[in-house]
Write an enzyme that holds these catalytic residues in place. Structure first.
Site, mmCIF file in Angstrom:
data_model
loop_
_atom_site.group_PDB
_atom_site.id
_atom_site.type_symbol
_atom_site.label_atom_id
_atom_site.label_comp_id
_atom_site.label_asym_id
_atom_site.label_seq_id
_atom_site.Cartn_x
_atom_site.Cartn_y
_atom_site.Cartn_z
ATOM 1 N N GLY A 127 0.772 -1.201 -0.023
ATOM 2 C CA GLY A 127 0.043 -0.074 -0.125
ATOM 3 C C GLY A 127 0.853 1.241 -0.012
ATOM 4 N N THR A 141 -10.076 1.166 3.078
ATOM 5 C CA THR A 141 -10.593 2.607 2.757
ATOM 6 C C THR A 141 -11.384 2.909 1.366
ATOM 7 O OG1 THR A 141 -8.443 2.323 1.214
ATOM 8 C CG2 THR A 141 -8.079 3.147 3.490
ATOM 9 N N TYR A 194 -3.248 4.569 12.002
ATOM 10 C CA TYR A 194 -3.606 5.574 11.489
ATOM 11 C C TYR A 194 -5.063 5.551 11.148
ATOM 12 C CZ TYR A 194 1.298 5.595 10.269
ATOM 13 O OH TYR A 194 2.588 5.705 10.546
ATOM 14 N N TYR A 219 -17.597 3.686 6.728
ATOM 15 C CA TYR A 219 -16.188 3.758 6.757
ATOM 16 C C TYR A 219 -15.643 4.567 8.111
ATOM 17 C CZ TYR A 219 -11.356 5.551 5.792
ATOM 18 O OH TYR A 219 -9.944 6.015 6.194
ATOM 19 N N LYS A 224 -13.742 3.115 11.521
ATOM 20 C CA LYS A 224 -12.472 3.574 11.927
ATOM 21 C C LYS A 224 -12.340 4.354 13.490
ATOM 22 C CE LYS A 224 -8.997 4.150 9.884
ATOM 23 N NZ LYS A 224 -7.681 3.081 9.797
ATOM 24 N N TRP A 234 -7.320 12.878 3.315
ATOM 25 C CA TRP A 234 -7.088 13.051 1.592
ATOM 26 C C TRP A 234 -5.589 12.716 1.301
ATOM 27 C CZ3 TRP A 234 -9.623 18.364 -0.370
ATOM 28 C CH2 TRP A 234 -11.021 18.440 0.369
#
Length: 301
Positions: free
Chosen positions: A10, A64, A101, A127, A131, A152
């Site tokens: 990734g 994601t 993260y 999502y 998270k 972003w």
């Protein structure tokens, strides 16, 4: 020191493999590695961690696909909530730290002031909820941890807004982009470099001691723009770098109402960076400067 990076190919994991290598052995695992780790199978995650026996865990993997998560909530929950809970439990068992993260999408985005870490959350989509659940599970585990909320994210690898815009601008005459959602475009390499600084600042006797700094921190580039503003900057800077011709597609602003998506997005999810600077003396670059560096890197590759 042995660092387990969860995720391997990734965009963030790839950068972390470079920036963290100076601290010792970096073992990057994914579903195809040997040993493997699959966050979609939380029950098997502990065995993968125990096979590595790391001194620090850095979780750079996540589900994601924001819109697809609306149709795959169970999978998003396994990857983003249940698997991080297992990683945190293993970190607690081993007495080591966990860096994880998260996202600006934990906030509702209905204000105009940058969000602080302790502001009320209220995700608007699956999502974001998954998270947030991952964050909460890590905090409840008792593990020494850093949860880094970012936003972003883009880079020269993987699927992201920058790569999509460069492709569309080369193929079309007009690219229509939303102009009423605001955030901070964040170069993935900056995230990886900041992570290395965080690890370096926590080193004690050759290991990373995160206990004294445990908590949530916001980590994005500074400044803010809309997706339309981001697209315009990409076009301008890519033409200047020779990555796009002068005849590249023009960018047209549209409201969110003209581009409906399965998942609702926050309208304003800019994150306040003051806590990061106060605790670690990290001052992220302005998003325009980071974009310029990223495109220069791409042009030179």
């Amino acid at each position: 020191m042995k660092i387990l990076v969860v995720g391997r190919s990734g965009q963030l994991a790839w950068e972390l493999r470079r920036t963290l290598a100076c601290f010792g052995e970096v073992v990057a695992l994914d579903r195809q590695s040997e040993p493997a780790i699959d966050l979609a199978e939380p029950g098997a995650v502990a065995a993968s961690v125990r096979a590595v026996r790391p001194d620090l865990i850095v979780n750079a993997a996540a589900y994601t696909a924001v819109d697809r998560a609306e149709q795959e909530p169970d999978l998003a929950w396994k990857v983003n909530a249940e698997a991080p809970a297992v990683l945190a439990a293993e970190a607690t068992r081993l007495g080591i730290g966990l860096i994880h993260y998260s996202t600006d999408y934990v906030f509702p985005g209905n204000g105009a002031v940058p969000y602080r870490e302790d502001d009320p959350v209220g995700p608007r989509n699956v999502y974001g909820r998954s998270k947030l659940a991952g964050e909460q599970a890590i905090a409840a585990s008792g593990a020494a941890h850093l949860v880094l909320r970012t936003a972003w994210v883009y880079g020269v690898r993987g699927q992201n807004f920058l790569r999509t815009m460069l492709r569309l601008m080369a193929e079309r005459e007009v690219v229509r982009v939303i102009d009423d959602q605001f955030g901070a475009p964040t170069w993935v390499r900056m995230i990886a470099e900041a992570t290395a600084i965080l690890v370096a600042s926590s080193l004690r006797s050759g290991t990373a001691d995160l206990a004294g700094a445990s908590g949530v921190y916001h980590l994005t580039c500074s400044g803010q723009t809309s997706w339309y503003g981001f697209a315009c900057a990409i076009r301008e800077q890519a033409v200047a770098a020779g990555l796009l011709p002068d005849t590249a597609a023009r960018v047209e602003a549209i409201p969110t109402s003209e581009y409906p998506t399965p998942a609702k997005r926050p309208a304003h999810s800019v994150l306040d960076l003051g806590k990061l600077e106060a605790r670690f003396c990290i001052v992220p670059p302005d998003w325009r400067h980071a974009l310029e560096l990223c495109l220069a890197d791409l042009a030179g590759s």
